[in-house]
Design a protein around this motif. Structure first.
Motif, PDB file in Angstrom:
ATOM      1  N   THR A  45       0.860  -1.176   0.000  1.00 26.39           N
ATOM      2  CA  THR A  45       0.000   0.000   0.000  1.00 26.39           C
ATOM      3  C   THR A  45       0.903   1.235   0.000  1.00 26.39           C
ATOM      4  N   TYR A  46       0.644   2.126  -0.942  1.00 24.83           N
ATOM      5  CA  TYR A  46       1.417   3.358  -1.076  1.00 24.83           C
ATOM      6  C   TYR A  46       0.489   4.554  -0.905  1.00 24.83           C
ATOM      7  N   TRP A  47       1.019   5.615  -0.312  1.00 27.42           N
ATOM      8  CA  TRP A  47       0.311   6.894  -0.262  1.00 27.42           C
ATOM      9  C   TRP A  47       1.172   7.903  -1.017  1.00 27.42           C
ATOM     10  N   TYR A  48       0.703   8.313  -2.181  1.00 24.79           N
ATOM     11  CA  TYR A  48       1.461   9.241  -3.029  1.00 24.79           C
ATOM     12  C   TYR A  48       0.899  10.649  -2.843  1.00 24.79           C
ATOM     13  N   ALA A  49       1.776  11.596  -2.458  1.00 27.23           N
ATOM     14  CA  ALA A  49       1.369  12.985  -2.235  1.00 27.23           C
ATOM     15  C   ALA A  49       1.869  13.866  -3.372  1.00 27.23           C
ATOM     16  N   PRO A  50       0.977  14.386  -4.201  1.00 30.65           N
ATOM     17  CA  PRO A  50       1.406  15.249  -5.306  1.00 30.65           C
ATOM     18  C   PRO A  50       2.216  16.456  -4.849  1.00 30.65           C
ATOM     19  N   GLU A  51       1.934  16.951  -3.647  1.00 27.79           N
ATOM     20  CA  GLU A  51       2.622  18.140  -3.134  1.00 27.79           C
ATOM     21  C   GLU A  51       4.131  17.965  -3.094  1.00 27.79           C
ATOM     22  N   VAL A  52       4.590  16.753  -2.793  1.00 32.13           N
ATOM     23  CA  VAL A  52       6.029  16.504  -2.707  1.00 32.13           C
ATOM     24  C   VAL A  52       6.524  15.546  -3.800  1.00 32.13           C
ATOM     25  N   LYS A  53       5.622  15.180  -4.710  1.00 30.43           N
ATOM     26  CA  LYS A  53       5.978  14.342  -5.862  1.00 30.43           C
ATOM     27  C   LYS A  53       6.597  13.010  -5.435  1.00 30.43           C
ATOM     28  N   ALA A  54       6.065  12.409  -4.376  1.00 30.39           N
ATOM     29  CA  ALA A  54       6.671  11.187  -3.843  1.00 30.39           C
ATOM     30  C   ALA A  54       5.683  10.426  -2.974  1.00 30.39           C
ATOM     31  N   ASP A  55       6.004   9.153  -2.742  1.00 24.29           N
ATOM     32  CA  ASP A  55       5.252   8.368  -1.772  1.00 24.29           C
ATOM     33  C   ASP A  55       5.663   8.812  -0.377  1.00 24.29           C
ATOM     34  N   VAL A  56       4.686   9.181   0.451  1.00 18.88           N
ATOM     35  CA  VAL A  56       5.002   9.608   1.810  1.00 18.88           C
ATOM     36  C   VAL A  56       4.882   8.435   2.789  1.00 18.88           C
ATOM     37  N   LYS A  57       4.272   7.347   2.327  1.00 18.66           N
ATOM     38  CA  LYS A  57       4.227   6.127   3.138  1.00 18.66           C
ATOM     39  C   LYS A  57       4.112   4.924   2.226  1.00 18.66           C
ATOM     40  N   HIS A  58       4.764   3.819   2.627  1.00 17.97           N
ATOM     41  CA  HIS A  58       4.701   2.545   1.897  1.00 17.97           C
ATOM     42  C   HIS A  58       4.712   1.425   2.923  1.00 17.97           C
ATOM     43  N   VAL A  59       3.742   0.533   2.817  1.00 16.43           N
ATOM     44  CA  VAL A  59       3.688  -0.648   3.669  1.00 16.43           C
ATOM     45  C   VAL A  59       3.695  -1.880   2.772  1.00 16.43           C
ATOM     46  N   ASN A  60       4.672  -2.769   3.001  1.00 14.32           N
ATOM     47  CA  ASN A  60       4.788  -4.023   2.255  1.00 14.32           C
ATOM     48  C   ASN A  60       4.592  -5.192   3.212  1.00 14.32           C
ATOM     49  N   GLU A  61       3.696  -6.098   2.831  1.00  7.47           N
ATOM     50  CA  GLU A  61       3.417  -7.281   3.643  1.00  7.47           C
ATOM     51  C   GLU A  61       3.672  -8.530   2.809  1.00  7.47           C
ATOM     52  N   SER A  62       4.640  -9.353   3.244  1.00  5.72           N
ATOM     53  CA  SER A  62       4.938 -10.596   2.530  1.00  5.72           C
ATOM     54  C   SER A  62       5.778 -11.501   3.406  1.00  5.72           C
ATOM     55  N   GLY A  63       5.581 -12.801   3.239  1.00  2.00           N
ATOM     56  CA  GLY A  63       6.409 -13.776   3.928  1.00  2.00           C
ATOM     57  C   GLY A  63       6.396 -13.667   5.436  1.00  2.00           C
ATOM     58  N   GLY A  64       5.281 -13.215   6.013  1.00  2.00           N
ATOM     59  CA  GLY A  64       5.208 -13.094   7.460  1.00  2.00           C
ATOM     60  C   GLY A  64       5.945 -11.905   8.029  1.00  2.00           C
ATOM     61  N   GLN A  65       6.319 -10.956   7.160  1.00  2.00           N
ATOM     62  CA  GLN A  65       7.024  -9.756   7.603  1.00  2.00           C
ATOM     63  C   GLN A  65       6.340  -8.516   7.047  1.00  2.00           C
ATOM     64  N   THR A  66       6.517  -7.406   7.751  1.00  2.00           N
ATOM     65  CA  THR A  66       5.953  -6.132   7.300  1.00  2.00           C
ATOM     66  C   THR A  66       7.057  -5.075   7.268  1.00  2.00           C
ATOM     67  N   TYR A  67       7.208  -4.459   6.108  1.00  2.00           N
ATOM     68  CA  TYR A  67       8.164  -3.370   5.905  1.00  2.00           C
ATOM     69  C   TYR A  67       7.377  -2.069   5.813  1.00  2.00           C
ATOM     70  N   THR A  68       7.836  -1.047   6.524  1.00  2.00           N
ATOM     71  CA  THR A  68       7.177   0.254   6.483  1.00  2.00           C
ATOM     72  C   THR A  68       8.202   1.345   6.211  1.00  2.00           C
ATOM     73  N   SER A  69       7.854   2.236   5.290  1.00  2.00           N
ATOM     74  CA  SER A  69       8.688   3.399   4.983  1.00  2.00           C
ATOM     75  C   SER A  69       7.816   4.638   5.089  1.00  2.00           C
ATOM     76  N   VAL A  70       8.291   5.656   5.824  1.00  2.00           N
ATOM     77  CA  VAL A  70       7.536   6.891   5.957  1.00  2.00           C
ATOM     78  C   VAL A  70       8.455   8.086   5.681  1.00  2.00           C
ATOM     79  N   LEU A  71       7.880   9.106   5.075  1.00  2.00           N
ATOM     80  CA  LEU A  71       8.658  10.319   4.806  1.00  2.00           C
ATOM     81  C   LEU A  71       8.954  11.033   6.119  1.00  2.00           C
TER      82      LEU A  71
END
Length: 201
Positions: free
Chosen positions: A167-193
Motif C-alpha cells: 500500500t502506497y500513499w502518493y502525495a502530489p505536493e512533494v511528488k513522492a510516496d510519503v508512506k509505503h507498507v509491504n506485507e509478505s512472507g510473514g514480515q511487514t516493511y514500512t517506509s515513511v517520509l
C-alpha cells in the motif's frame, strides 16, 4: 425548512464526492524537480509475529542533482549510493507498469516486473493495483493529501514465492510516496517520509 436542510446536506455530500473523485495527479515533469530538492524516509522491518521487535531500521534519502547538464536523482541507502536518471518515459497503453498516470480514485491496472534489488537479488512481481482513496495522511515529515494505491499479488525469487501486498500513499505536493507498507512472507516493511526539503528555485 426540514426539506431544505436535508437537500443541503445531500448536496454537500454530493459535492464532496465529486470533488474527491475529480482529484487527479499528473506525472511530475522534469521541470517540476529543482536542484537540491531532497526527501528522507525512515524504514523499518518486523516479523508479524513480533511486531515490536525490529529486524531492520534504516533510512534512505533522495536528492535532485545536475550531472552533465541533466537533472538526476542521487539515492543514499544502507547499501551505498546510486545515481540514476529521472524517468520520463511514457509507457505504452498495454504495458504493465508500476504506476499509471494520471492517478485518480477508481483507476485500476496490472503491474508485472522482473527486477534486481539493491543487494543483487533477482525476482519477479505481479500485482493487481487500484487507487482506492484520496485522503489526508500524517507522517513524521508532515500531513499531506495523498492517493492511496493498493497492490495485491505475488512475488518470486531464487528462494521461492509468496503473496506480496503493498500500500502506497502518493502525495502530489512533494511528488513522492510519503508512506509505503509491504506485507509478505510473514514480515511487514514500512517506509515513511521523515523530511522533505524544497530545492533552489
Amino acid at each position: 425548512m426540514k426539506f431544505s436542510s436535508i437537500f443541503f446536506a445531500f448536496s454537500m455530500i454530493g459535492f464532496t464526492s465529486i470533488s474527491v473523485m475529480a482529484q487527479e495527479a499528473q506525472r511530475p515533469g522534469i521541470d517540476s524537480y529543482t536542484l537540491g530538492e531532497t526527501w528522507e524516509w525512515q524504514e523499518k522491518l518486523v516479523r508479524d509475529a513480533e511486531p515490536n521487535k525490529a529486524l531492520m531500521e534504516s533510512s534512505e534519502t533522495r536528492a535532485v542533482v545536475v550531472e552533465a547538464g541533466e537533472k538526476k536523482f542521487v539515492k543514499k541507502f544502507a547499501g551505498g549510493t546510486k545515481t540514476y536518471a529521472i524517468d520520463q518515459t511514457e509507457p505504452k497503453a498495454d504495458e504493465k507498469v508500476f504506476r499509471k498516470w494520471p492517478l485518480k480514485v477508481g483507476a485500476k491496472w496490472v503491474y508485472e516486473e522482473n527486477w534486481t534489488s539493491d543487494d543483487g537479488t533477482t525476482g519477479s512481481t505481479k500485482q493487481d493495483v487500484e487507487v482506492v482513496a484520496f485522503e489526508k495522511i500524517t507522517v513524521p515529515g508532515g500531513t499531506y493529501s495523498a492517493f492511496k494505491i493498493v497492490h495485491r499479488g505475488t512475488f518470486k525469487n531464487a528462494r521461492g514465492s509468496s503473496d506480496m501486498n503493498d500500500t502506497y500513499w502518493y502525495a502530489p505536493e512533494v511528488k513522492a510516496d510519503v508512506k509505503h507498507v509491504n506485507e509478505s512472507g510473514g514480515q511487514t516493511y514500512t517506509s515513511v517520509l521523515a523530511k522533505y526539503t524544497g530545492g533552489a528555485k
